[in-house]
Every structure is written in C-alpha cells, then in structure tokens.
Design an enzyme around this catalytic site. Structure first.
Site, PDB file in Angstrom:
ATOM      1  CG  ASN A  26      21.227  41.521 -17.238  1.00 22.43           C
ATOM      2  OD1 ASN A  26      21.204  40.651 -16.475  1.00 22.43           O
ATOM      3  ND2 ASN A  26      22.039  41.492 -18.441  1.00 22.43           N
ATOM      4  CE  LYS A  74      25.772  42.201 -17.668  1.00 17.90           C
ATOM      5  NZ  LYS A  74      26.586  42.492 -18.733  1.00 17.90           N
ATOM      6  CG  HIS A  96      22.406  39.965 -22.433  1.00 16.09           C
ATOM      7  ND1 HIS A  96      24.045  39.528 -22.707  1.00 16.09           N
ATOM      8  CD2 HIS A  96      22.137  41.181 -22.009  1.00 16.09           C
ATOM      9  CE1 HIS A  96      24.589  40.794 -21.792  1.00 16.09           C
ATOM     10  NE2 HIS A  96      23.621  41.638 -21.493  1.00 16.09           N
ATOM     11  CD  GLU A 127      26.873  39.353 -20.431  1.00 16.51           C
ATOM     12  OE1 GLU A 127      26.151  38.951 -19.590  1.00 16.51           O
ATOM     13  OE2 GLU A 127      27.670  40.551 -20.301  1.00 16.51           O
ATOM     14  CD  GLU A 187      22.032  45.112 -23.892  1.00 13.83           C
ATOM     15  OE1 GLU A 187      21.987  45.731 -22.675  1.00 13.83           O
ATOM     16  OE2 GLU A 187      22.380  43.915 -23.860  1.00 13.83           O
ATOM     17  N   GLY A 235      29.745  46.318 -20.765  1.00  7.82           N
ATOM     18  CA  GLY A 235      30.866  46.127 -19.611  1.00  7.82           C
ATOM     19  C   GLY A 235      32.246  46.459 -19.897  1.00  7.82           C
ATOM     20  CB  SER A 248      29.423  51.349 -20.507  1.00  6.63           C
ATOM     21  OG  SER A 248      30.274  50.208 -20.640  1.00  6.63           O
TER      22      SER A 248
HETATM   23  C1  PEP Z   1      24.062  44.543 -20.333  1.00  6.21           C
HETATM   24  O1  PEP Z   1      24.567  43.390 -19.961  1.00  6.21           O
HETATM   25  O2  PEP Z   1      22.962  44.340 -20.666  1.00  6.21           O
HETATM   26  C2  PEP Z   1      24.880  45.711 -20.146  1.00  6.21           C
HETATM   27  C3  PEP Z   1      24.354  46.566 -20.809  1.00  6.21           C
HETATM   28  O3  PEP Z   1      25.803  45.608 -19.268  1.00  6.21           O
HETATM   29  P1  PEP Z   1      26.889  46.922 -18.942  1.00  6.21           P
HETATM   30  O4  PEP Z   1      25.707  48.080 -18.557  1.00  6.21           O
HETATM   31  O5  PEP Z   1      27.594  46.605 -17.578  1.00  6.21           O
HETATM   32  O6  PEP Z   1      27.355  47.407 -20.105  1.00  6.21           O
END
Ligand code: PEP
Length: 257
Positions: free
Chosen positions: A10, A12, A98, A100, A170, A176, A216
């Site tokens: 992703n 973003k 998601h 976000e 997630e 992040g 992460s």
């Molecule tokens: C995401 O935004 O789906 C995600 C898993 O981000 P990150 O790997 O940066 O934590």
C-alpha cells in the site's frame, strides 16, 4: 486447503510519477523472476493505476489495487472514483476499510458496507482492512471490536460474494509506528477471524479465505509472522516503498510455502 499467499504493498499518498514508475519497475523486474506461488499486489496512488497496471500486464502473479472507491457507480461526486471505473481499467482489487480512511475521511461501518457492495457489484476483489486501536487492545476487547467491523461492513455479503474478499488484520497501534503485533498476537486474531468466517459462512469458505497481517511488517519480522498457520501474507505500507525491502518480504512469504 492451500490458500492463496499474498503480499500487497500500500503506497498510500507517496511518490511522484517518475518515482512511482521507478518503484514499480524495480519490483516488477524482480517479480517476473520469482515463483508465482505468492501473489503480489501493488496499490499505487490512483493517478498511476492505469500505467502501473499496463506495466504489470504480462506478470500473471502481479495484480494492482486501488486504495479506495466511491459507493456510487457514477454521478455528481467531484473528485471521486467508482468501482465501475476501476473495473473498466482492469484493476483487480480495491482496498476498503483502511484505518486511515476510517480516521481521516470518516468512513464508518455503514459507508464501508456500501463501498463493499459497490466493489463486488462492479466485479472487483476487495482487501478489507480491520483492526483495533491501542485502547481497545489495552482493554482486551479487540476480538469484539474486530467482529463488529466484520459484521457491520462485510457480513451482509453472500457466500459467493465473500469469496472475492481478502481480509487484512491491521492493528492500528502497529500501522506506521514501528511496533509490530507479535506473531502470537497476529495468529490469535487471524484464527479468530477465520472462526468467525466459518460460523457466518462455512468452514470451507473460511479455510479458503486469505487473511493478511498489516502493521510495520518489514524484512526482519516478516518470516516469523508468515510462519503462523493463519497468516497468509502481508499488507505492507512503509516497507513497500523500498523495492529491496518489499522484495525481501515477498521472499520471506515464498520461503514458507
Ligand atoms: C498500512 O498502511 O496498511 C500499513 C500496514 O502500514 P505500515 O506497514 O507502514 O505499518
């Protein structure tokens, strides 16, 4: 049942056109030489979807995902993109739910349920994200929280429709932040989600549904996460912006088949 293994990146809202082209080329050049056991999904920003989809056309185990879609097929929704449009561009997946989008764009259960239906109706596959914030984890009510996300935005689908869905767990506290769920925490929640799929639909459907971990995920923790029996792959944010890291995560998944 052998489930589809998937590593999805992703991106973003990152990368300008040239950078996106370089990143996609870097991944695709190596992906072509990799075994096709792992499906690779790239989710670039919307303006690059068409170009990157064309670039990946001759690599069957690479698919492209949009990061969002609107719930209406067309109309007066300036700035929005419909699932119908994405499908007409041969984009395979759309990421929905998601954290976000839930946080910054007020996407609640009801809106997400409509987006899920619209994407399925348009003929797209969905990567549906769920996961709890830190305070919910601290109060040990994460299972109830995630179940509600599934029940209110996903479980209205029929069994046939549900086969088009990949679930991504997630935990928000891991996105992040550099904090990853432990392999045991990931396994526990993935097993719980699979159990809910079996109860709502059938054990066969639950067994066939790919459930990805996101939060992460990086080259140093991917192998132990993917070693868990219910972790079928990853949804990767930050590490998907660096071709070397993303490719190492894909390799980690490929090694555990
Ligand atoms: C995401 O935004 O789906 C995600 C898993 O981000 P990150 O790997 O940066 O934590």
């Amino acid at each position: 049942m052998k489930r589809q293994l998937i590593v999805a990146g992703n991106w973003k809202m990152n990368k300008n056109l040239m950078e996106a082209f370089t990143l996609a080329s870097g991944v695709l050049v190596k992906a072509k030489k990799m075994s096709d056991q792992v499906e690779i999904v790239l989710a670039p920003p919307a303006p690059y979807l068409h170009t990157i989809n064309s670039m990946s056309k001759d690599t069957a185990h690479v698919n492209i995902a949009a990061q969002n879609c609107h719930f209406e097929p067309n109309g007066a929704y300036t700035g929005e993109i419909s699932a119908e449009m994405l499908h007409s561009m041969n984009i395979a997946y759309v990421i929905l739910g998601h954290s976000e989008r839930r946080k910054h764009f007020q996407e609640n259960h009801e809106i997400l349920a409509k987006k899920v239906s619209a994407a399925i109706k348009a003929g797209m596959k969905i990567i549906f994200c769920c996961g709890e914030p830190l305070e919910v984890r601290a109060s040990e009510t994460q299972e109830r929280f995630v179940l509600q996300q599934l029940e209110e935005s996903l479980f209205h689908l029929t069994e046939v429709e549900m086969k088009q869905v990949v679930v991504a767990y997630e935990p928000i506290w891991a996105i992040g932040t550099g904090k990853t769920a432990s392999p045991a925490q990931a396994q526990e929640m993935h097993q719980f989600i699979r159990k809910q799929l079996a109860t709502k639909y059938t054990p066969k459907l639950a067994d066939a549904c790919s459930i990805l971990y996101g939060g992460s995920c990086n080259p140093s923790n991917a192998a132990e996460l993917f070693a868990q029996p219910d972790v079928d792959g990853g949804l990767v944010g930050g590490a998907s912006l660096k071709p070397e890291d993303f490719l190492q995560i894909i390799q980690a998944r490929a090694k555990q088949t």
